[in-house]
Design a protein around this motif. Structure first.
Motif, mmCIF file in Angstrom:
data_model
loop_
_atom_site.group_PDB
_atom_site.id
_atom_site.type_symbol
_atom_site.label_atom_id
_atom_site.label_comp_id
_atom_site.label_asym_id
_atom_site.label_seq_id
_atom_site.Cartn_x
_atom_site.Cartn_y
_atom_site.Cartn_z
ATOM 1 N N ILE A 189 0.745 -1.366 0.254
ATOM 2 C CA ILE A 189 0.069 0.052 0.026
ATOM 3 C C ILE A 189 0.940 1.097 0.165
ATOM 4 O O ILE A 189 0.545 2.417 -0.050
ATOM 5 N N LEU A 190 2.349 1.019 0.379
ATOM 6 C CA LEU A 190 2.957 2.292 0.197
ATOM 7 C C LEU A 190 3.077 3.076 -0.989
ATOM 8 O O LEU A 190 3.295 2.281 -2.062
ATOM 9 N N GLY A 191 2.846 4.330 -0.992
ATOM 10 C CA GLY A 191 2.689 5.070 -2.335
ATOM 11 C C GLY A 191 1.362 5.051 -3.019
ATOM 12 O O GLY A 191 1.207 5.652 -4.078
ATOM 13 N N ARG A 192 0.382 4.436 -2.351
ATOM 14 C CA ARG A 192 -0.990 4.270 -2.971
ATOM 15 C C ARG A 192 -2.120 5.164 -2.590
ATOM 16 O O ARG A 192 -2.945 5.025 -2.567
ATOM 17 N N LEU A 193 -1.450 6.074 -1.837
ATOM 18 C CA LEU A 193 -2.445 7.188 -1.017
ATOM 19 C C LEU A 193 -3.301 7.930 -2.130
ATOM 20 O O LEU A 193 -4.555 8.048 -1.871
ATOM 21 N N PRO A 194 -2.775 8.264 -3.240
ATOM 22 C CA PRO A 194 -3.478 8.887 -4.139
ATOM 23 C C PRO A 194 -4.772 8.016 -4.750
ATOM 24 O O PRO A 194 -5.919 8.471 -4.754
ATOM 25 N N GLU A 195 -4.470 6.636 -4.665
ATOM 26 C CA GLU A 195 -5.528 5.933 -5.116
ATOM 27 C C GLU A 195 -6.500 5.576 -4.256
ATOM 28 O O GLU A 195 -7.825 5.411 -4.559
ATOM 29 N N LEU A 196 -5.980 5.529 -3.087
ATOM 30 C CA LEU A 196 -6.975 5.331 -1.955
ATOM 31 C C LEU A 196 -7.881 6.456 -1.769
ATOM 32 O O LEU A 196 -9.017 6.580 -1.454
ATOM 33 N N VAL A 197 -7.397 7.735 -1.969
ATOM 34 C CA VAL A 197 -8.029 8.985 -1.838
ATOM 35 C C VAL A 197 -9.274 8.871 -2.873
ATOM 36 O O VAL A 197 -10.327 9.360 -2.858
ATOM 37 N N GLU A 198 -8.856 8.610 -4.127
ATOM 38 C CA GLU A 198 -9.722 8.513 -5.131
ATOM 39 C C GLU A 198 -10.992 7.402 -5.143
ATOM 40 O O GLU A 198 -11.950 7.699 -5.385
ATOM 41 N N LEU A 199 -10.430 6.246 -4.764
ATOM 42 C CA LEU A 199 -11.578 5.058 -4.328
ATOM 43 C C LEU A 199 -12.454 5.750 -3.341
ATOM 44 O O LEU A 199 -13.756 5.514 -3.451
ATOM 45 N N GLU A 200 -11.964 6.251 -2.232
ATOM 46 C CA GLU A 200 -12.891 6.303 -0.956
ATOM 47 C C GLU A 200 -13.951 7.445 -1.343
ATOM 48 O O GLU A 200 -15.075 7.456 -1.076
ATOM 49 N N SER A 201 -13.456 8.236 -2.458
ATOM 50 C CA SER A 201 -14.235 9.773 -2.734
ATOM 51 C C SER A 201 -15.455 9.136 -3.651
ATOM 52 O O SER A 201 -16.359 9.859 -3.802
ATOM 53 N N LEU A 202 -15.317 7.857 -4.152
ATOM 54 C CA LEU A 202 -16.550 7.544 -4.787
ATOM 55 C C LEU A 202 -17.733 7.149 -4.074
ATOM 56 O O LEU A 202 -18.864 7.070 -4.360
ATOM 57 N N LEU A 203 -17.492 6.731 -2.763
ATOM 58 C CA LEU A 203 -18.556 6.126 -2.017
ATOM 59 C C LEU A 203 -19.744 7.214 -1.704
ATOM 60 O O LEU A 203 -20.868 6.728 -1.865
ATOM 61 N N PRO A 204 -19.473 8.446 -1.387
ATOM 62 C CA PRO A 204 -20.522 9.332 -1.012
ATOM 63 C C PRO A 204 -21.323 9.285 -2.502
ATOM 64 O O PRO A 204 -22.717 9.560 -2.158
ATOM 65 N N ARG A 205 -20.872 9.400 -3.577
ATOM 66 C CA ARG A 205 -21.758 9.530 -4.842
ATOM 67 C C ARG A 205 -22.551 8.354 -4.987
ATOM 68 O O ARG A 205 -23.567 8.440 -5.190
ATOM 69 N N TYR A 206 -21.869 7.059 -4.740
ATOM 70 C CA TYR A 206 -22.604 5.983 -5.198
ATOM 71 C C TYR A 206 -23.770 5.666 -4.108
ATOM 72 O O TYR A 206 -24.909 5.166 -4.289
ATOM 73 N N ALA A 207 -23.415 6.087 -2.704
ATOM 74 C CA ALA A 207 -24.358 6.035 -1.694
ATOM 75 C C ALA A 207 -25.404 7.012 -1.773
ATOM 76 O O ALA A 207 -26.734 6.584 -1.400
ATOM 77 N N ALA A 208 -25.350 8.148 -2.512
ATOM 78 C CA ALA A 208 -26.307 8.894 -2.707
ATOM 79 C C ALA A 208 -27.483 8.539 -3.513
ATOM 80 O O ALA A 208 -28.584 8.936 -3.639
ATOM 81 N N GLU A 209 -27.064 7.692 -4.368
ATOM 82 C CA GLU A 209 -27.978 7.185 -5.236
ATOM 83 C C GLU A 209 -28.976 6.015 -4.896
ATOM 84 O O GLU A 209 -30.097 5.547 -5.252
#
Length: 328
Positions: A189-209
């Motif tokens: 996971i080291l160096g994957r922080l940008p990907e983690l930020v991008e992935l978790e940011s999808l949850l609010p949009r999906y949940a809103a649907e």
């Protein structure tokens, strides 16, 4: 990083709660009066991560009930949680595999919630196939019923997972901005922080649907396997509007740690019908951040085993995510 088969402390032994005899005498008398007979034995619940009182009480008249209790002065948050759960339980569809509420009371500065007692046990790890099958089938029933929830339940003004995710689950964004310390991360996971930020940011949009309701806190320690093999679902404090696949991902954390094909189990469950292709990855990223950052800030009113469980849970979620994303 390979999944550790078992958590540091078994889920069925994670709680630290007061005994029945340690409760104020006035409170014990008030509970016994509501139960209609003196309490002769109390089997304290060993699962869970709060310090509130929770036990199956047996009375001299042969009755039994499950009782939760918390002191308003020392644990006001638990009082709020138990009162919220009482309101939710009273409005759940009657045929769901959930304990039925009996009554609440306030006495000696404590709040008490009483429900029917379930004759069952917390599933052990690694998952027994029959118990996992029963749990997944039971949750399919819950998800179907709450996809179109009764009006009296939605009238409680329950929160939306999308709003909770924006404020409470975007932990990697907080880490990236320096507002949360970076938790220890495994090598993949080291160096994957940008990907983690991008992935978790999808949850609010999906949940809103989503238009239905979910349990909101579906873990193995909130499941009981009854004497007949049926799964029951407990601790309904965090019901909210959201997609059923969010609940399912949280539940399957322990299936993954048990060495099972959690991807297959997730994809085959009816709760994932219509889910976005990356819904599971978004949920794994968000929950991993929630658990790993929360492990460093457990409240003193929580079980002392909570931080270790949160770290273990976050590590399993990250390992599952890394396998799915090819971060190896």
């Amino acid at each position: 990083m390979s999944p550790r088969l078992l958590p540091p402390v078994p889920y069925h032994a994670s709680a630290q709660r007061p005994s029945w005899s340690a409760l104020p005498a006035e409170l014990r008398a008030a509970v016994a009066e509501r139960l209609g007979a003196p309490v002769v034995t109390a089997r304290v619940a060993a699962a869970g991560f709060t310090r509130g009182f929770a036990a199956v009480l047996h009375t001299a008249a042969g009755g039994r009930a499950f009782v939760k209790a918390a002191p308003a002065a020392e644990q006001p948050h638990l009082v709020d949680w138990y009162a919220r759960e009482a309101a939710i339980l009273d409005r759940l569809p009657a045929d769901l595999p959930a304990p039925r509420p009996r009554w609440t009371l306030s006495a000696a500065g404590w709040f008490v919630l009483c429900t029917d007692a379930v004759d069952g046990h917390t599933p052990r790890l690694p998952w027994a196939p029959a118990e996992l099958d029963a749990t997944l089938a039971g949750y399919a029933q819950v998800a179907a019923a709450l996809a179109d929830p009764p009006g009296e339940l939605t009238a409680l003004g329950l929160p939306h997972l999308a709003d909770l995710a924006r404020s409470d689950i975007l932990w990697w964004e907080e880490v990236a901005a320096g507002r949360e310390p970076t938790p220890p991360l495994p090598a993949p996971i080291l160096g994957r922080l940008p990907e983690l930020v991008e992935l978790e940011s999808l949850l609010p949009r999906y949940a809103a649907e989503a238009t239905g309701l979910i349990h909101g806190d579906l873990r193995i320690d909130n499941v009981l396997i009854g004497a007949d093999g049926r799964a029951w679902f407990c601790d309904w404090t965090w019901v909210c509007s959201g997609p059923a696949w969010f609940d399912l991902a949280g539940l399957l954390l322990t299936a993954y740690a048990s060495g099972l094909d959690a991807d297959r189990l997730f994809a085959a469950h009816p709760a994932t019908t219509g889910a976005p292709a990356d819904a599971l990855d978004a949920t794994l990223a968000a929950l991993a951040g929630y658990y790993l950052t929360g492990a460093a800030a457990a409240p003193p009113t929580a079980s002392p085993h909570q931080p270790a469980h949160q770290r273990w849970s976050g590590e399993q979620l990250l390992d599952w995510l890394a396998r799915r994303r090819g971060w190896r």
